[in-house]
Design a protein around this motif. Structure first.
Motif, PDB file in Angstrom:
ATOM      1  N   SER A   1     -20.529 -20.247 -86.054  1.00 51.96           N
ATOM      2  CA  SER A   1     -20.519 -21.566 -86.677  1.00 51.96           C
ATOM      3  C   SER A   1     -20.157 -22.628 -85.652  1.00 51.96           C
ATOM      4  CB  SER A   1     -19.508 -21.580 -87.820  1.00 51.96           C
ATOM      5  OG  SER A   1     -18.207 -21.392 -87.314  1.00 51.96           O
ATOM      6  N   GLU A   2     -20.218 -23.877 -86.071  1.00 45.51           N
ATOM      7  CA  GLU A   2     -19.826 -24.970 -85.180  1.00 45.51           C
ATOM      8  C   GLU A   2     -18.326 -24.913 -84.910  1.00 45.51           C
ATOM      9  OE1 GLU A   2     -20.636 -29.750 -84.673  1.00 45.51           O
ATOM     10  OE2 GLU A   2     -21.384 -28.690 -86.420  1.00 45.51           O
ATOM     11  N   GLN A   3     -17.558 -24.467 -85.891  1.00 46.68           N
ATOM     12  CA  GLN A   3     -16.119 -24.339 -85.697  1.00 46.68           C
ATOM     13  C   GLN A   3     -15.795 -23.266 -84.660  1.00 46.68           C
ATOM     14  OE1 GLN A   3     -13.707 -26.301 -86.976  1.00 46.68           O
ATOM     15  NE2 GLN A   3     -12.345 -25.197 -85.603  1.00 46.68           N
ATOM     16  N   SER A   4     -16.568 -22.177 -84.647  1.00 47.44           N
ATOM     17  CA  SER A   4     -16.337 -21.148 -83.624  1.00 47.44           C
ATOM     18  C   SER A   4     -16.667 -21.689 -82.240  1.00 47.44           C
ATOM     19  CB  SER A   4     -17.151 -19.891 -83.921  1.00 47.44           C
ATOM     20  OG  SER A   4     -18.521 -20.099 -83.664  1.00 47.44           O
ATOM     21  N   TYR A   5     -17.654 -22.589 -82.159  1.00 48.72           N
ATOM     22  CA  TYR A   5     -17.961 -23.207 -80.866  1.00 48.72           C
ATOM     23  C   TYR A   5     -16.798 -24.086 -80.409  1.00 48.72           C
ATOM     24  CZ  TYR A   5     -20.516 -25.232 -77.050  1.00 48.72           C
ATOM     25  OH  TYR A   5     -20.898 -25.590 -75.791  1.00 48.72           O
ATOM     26  N   LEU A   6     -16.253 -24.853 -81.328  1.00 47.41           N
ATOM     27  CA  LEU A   6     -15.114 -25.699 -80.969  1.00 47.41           C
ATOM     28  C   LEU A   6     -13.913 -24.851 -80.538  1.00 47.41           C
ATOM     29  CD1 LEU A   6     -15.351 -28.407 -83.763  1.00 47.41           C
ATOM     30  CD2 LEU A   6     -16.111 -28.558 -81.385  1.00 47.41           C
ATOM     31  N   ASP A   7     -13.696 -23.740 -81.221  1.00 45.34           N
ATOM     32  CA  ASP A   7     -12.603 -22.835 -80.835  1.00 45.34           C
ATOM     33  C   ASP A   7     -12.831 -22.267 -79.441  1.00 45.34           C
ATOM     34  OD1 ASP A   7     -11.507 -23.296 -83.319  1.00 45.34           O
ATOM     35  OD2 ASP A   7     -12.202 -21.398 -84.181  1.00 45.34           O
ATOM     36  N   GLN A   8     -14.057 -21.838 -79.159  1.00 43.91           N
ATOM     37  CA  GLN A   8     -14.374 -21.281 -77.847  1.00 43.91           C
ATOM     38  C   GLN A   8     -14.282 -22.356 -76.767  1.00 43.91           C
ATOM     39  OE1 GLN A   8     -17.849 -18.843 -78.069  1.00 43.91           O
ATOM     40  NE2 GLN A   8     -17.841 -18.380 -75.892  1.00 43.91           N
TER      41      GLN A   8
ATOM     42  N   LEU B   1     -28.012 -26.136 -84.935  1.00 48.18           N
ATOM     43  CA  LEU B   1     -29.208 -25.782 -85.690  1.00 48.18           C
ATOM     44  C   LEU B   1     -29.110 -24.294 -86.025  1.00 48.18           C
ATOM     45  CD1 LEU B   1     -32.022 -26.581 -86.733  1.00 48.18           C
ATOM     46  CD2 LEU B   1     -32.918 -25.990 -84.485  1.00 48.18           C
ATOM     47  N   ASP B   2     -28.979 -23.991 -87.303  1.00 53.95           N
ATOM     48  CA  ASP B   2     -28.812 -22.615 -87.757  1.00 53.95           C
ATOM     49  C   ASP B   2     -30.186 -22.017 -88.049  1.00 53.95           C
ATOM     50  OD1 ASP B   2     -27.972 -20.238 -88.780  1.00 53.95           O
ATOM     51  OD2 ASP B   2     -26.968 -21.067 -90.536  1.00 53.95           O
ATOM     52  N   LEU B   3     -30.528 -20.946 -87.339  1.00 53.26           N
ATOM     53  CA  LEU B   3     -31.808 -20.275 -87.533  1.00 53.26           C
ATOM     54  C   LEU B   3     -31.652 -18.925 -88.223  1.00 53.26           C
ATOM     55  CD1 LEU B   3     -33.451 -21.074 -84.086  1.00 53.26           C
ATOM     56  CD2 LEU B   3     -33.749 -22.279 -86.244  1.00 53.26           C
ATOM     57  N   GLY B   4     -30.533 -18.686 -88.844  1.00 44.76           N
ATOM     58  CA  GLY B   4     -30.299 -17.434 -89.563  1.00 44.76           C
ATOM     59  C   GLY B   4     -29.650 -16.388 -88.694  1.00 44.76           C
ATOM     60  N   VAL B   5     -30.377 -15.861 -87.715  1.00 47.64           N
ATOM     61  CA  VAL B   5     -29.824 -14.816 -86.852  1.00 47.64           C
ATOM     62  C   VAL B   5     -29.197 -15.395 -85.590  1.00 47.64           C
ATOM     63  CG1 VAL B   5     -31.302 -12.971 -87.710  1.00 47.64           C
ATOM     64  CG2 VAL B   5     -32.076 -14.377 -85.816  1.00 47.64           C
ATOM     65  N   ILE B   6     -29.609 -16.603 -85.186  1.00 47.84           N
ATOM     66  CA  ILE B   6     -29.002 -17.266 -84.033  1.00 47.84           C
ATOM     67  C   ILE B   6     -28.734 -18.727 -84.391  1.00 47.84           C
ATOM     68  CG2 ILE B   6     -30.149 -15.789 -82.341  1.00 47.84           C
ATOM     69  CD1 ILE B   6     -31.969 -18.155 -81.683  1.00 47.84           C
TER      70      ILE B   6
ATOM     71  N   THR C   1     -39.140 -34.585 -80.121  1.00 45.66           N
ATOM     72  CA  THR C   1     -39.921 -33.501 -80.711  1.00 45.66           C
ATOM     73  C   THR C   1     -39.131 -32.199 -80.618  1.00 45.66           C
ATOM     74  OG1 THR C   1     -40.977 -32.981 -78.612  1.00 45.66           O
ATOM     75  CG2 THR C   1     -42.073 -34.611 -80.030  1.00 45.66           C
ATOM     76  N   TYR C   2     -39.598 -31.184 -81.325  1.00 42.80           N
ATOM     77  CA  TYR C   2     -38.912 -29.891 -81.299  1.00 42.80           C
ATOM     78  C   TYR C   2     -38.965 -29.264 -79.912  1.00 42.80           C
ATOM     79  CZ  TYR C   2     -38.512 -30.071 -86.347  1.00 42.80           C
ATOM     80  OH  TYR C   2     -38.182 -30.442 -87.616  1.00 42.80           O
ATOM     81  N   VAL C   3     -40.090 -29.431 -79.217  1.00 43.68           N
ATOM     82  CA  VAL C   3     -40.204 -28.883 -77.865  1.00 43.68           C
ATOM     83  C   VAL C   3     -39.209 -29.568 -76.938  1.00 43.68           C
ATOM     84  CG1 VAL C   3     -41.758 -28.598 -75.901  1.00 43.68           C
ATOM     85  CG2 VAL C   3     -42.618 -28.246 -78.217  1.00 43.68           C
ATOM     86  N   GLU C   4     -39.086 -30.882 -77.051  1.00 40.51           N
ATOM     87  CA  GLU C   4     -38.132 -31.615 -76.224  1.00 40.51           C
ATOM     88  C   GLU C   4     -36.694 -31.200 -76.550  1.00 40.51           C
ATOM     89  OE1 GLU C   4     -36.586 -36.180 -75.523  1.00 40.51           O
ATOM     90  OE2 GLU C   4     -38.516 -35.864 -76.483  1.00 40.51           O
ATOM     91  N   GLN C   5     -36.422 -30.976 -77.823  1.00 38.33           N
ATOM     92  CA  GLN C   5     -35.073 -30.545 -78.194  1.00 38.33           C
ATOM     93  C   GLN C   5     -34.751 -29.186 -77.588  1.00 38.33           C
ATOM     94  OE1 GLN C   5     -34.572 -30.662 -82.418  1.00 38.33           O
ATOM     95  NE2 GLN C   5     -34.629 -32.889 -82.514  1.00 38.33           N
ATOM     96  N   LEU C   6     -35.719 -28.276 -77.587  1.00 36.82           N
ATOM     97  CA  LEU C   6     -35.457 -26.927 -77.081  1.00 36.82           C
ATOM     98  C   LEU C   6     -35.432 -26.863 -75.559  1.00 36.82           C
ATOM     99  CD1 LEU C   6     -37.507 -24.742 -79.563  1.00 36.82           C
ATOM    100  CD2 LEU C   6     -35.048 -25.117 -79.507  1.00 36.82           C
TER     101      LEU C   6
END
Length: 169
Positions: free
Chosen positions: A57-64, A103-108, A133-138
């Protein structure tokens, strides 16, 4: 009246029991008929269930991120890895500006850097034609990838946070 209702409930329970019994027998026959294929399917299903349940989750990112920041603070400036320090500093800046989005994609999960805070009501934030665009975001805005409970790029950057390569040159 109650006896008729009791009969219908009993019939319904027997019907459910027979359906579940039939489906379990078919599953058992499939497992016995092709064990390699069944083992592969079961392993894949188990892997996906593990990834879905341990999607960070985003909270786990903040913790890390806080843990990485504390690890860097313990190490002195002259032996601190500049790459790790610069990456954590960049993340702290983005976090302070509130420009990180998950961005939550289910498995990642993907952590992306946006241009502006979403609460900022300027024209660039409101116009759909000016959004990336999505390509630019990735390709340009991807900050980190979260999978199996860990954020991989932050982990990779913090491997040798206490080794300064300039000190050894």
């Amino acid at each position: 009246m109650f006896s008729r209702l009791g009969k219908k409930v009993t019939e319904f329970i027997n019907l459910c029991y027979n359906q579940y019994k039939t489906s379990l027998i078919e599953i058992k026959d499939g497992l016995i008929g092709s064990p390699v294929k069944s083992g592969f399917q079961l392993s894949t299903l188990t892997g996906f269930i593990y990834l879905i349940n341990n999607n960070p989750s985003e909270q786990s990112y903040l913790d890390q991120l806080v843990t990485a920041r504390n690890d860097l603070l313990i190490v002195g400036d002259n032996i601190r890895n500049p790459s790790s320090a610069q990456f954590v500093s960049f993340l702290n800046q983005c976090q302070g500006e509130r420009t990180l989005r998950r961005l939550d994609l289910g498995v990642i999960s993907l952590l992306l850097r946006m241009d502006l805070n979403p609460d900022c009501a300027v024209y660039i934030n409101q116009c759909d034609f000016l959004k990336p665009t999505y390509v630019e975001q990735l390709t340009e805005r991807l900050v980190d990838i979260g999978i199996a409970g860990r954020w991989r790029i932050l982990d990779r950057k913090m491997i040798d946070y206490d080794v300064n390569p300039d000190e050894w040159s």
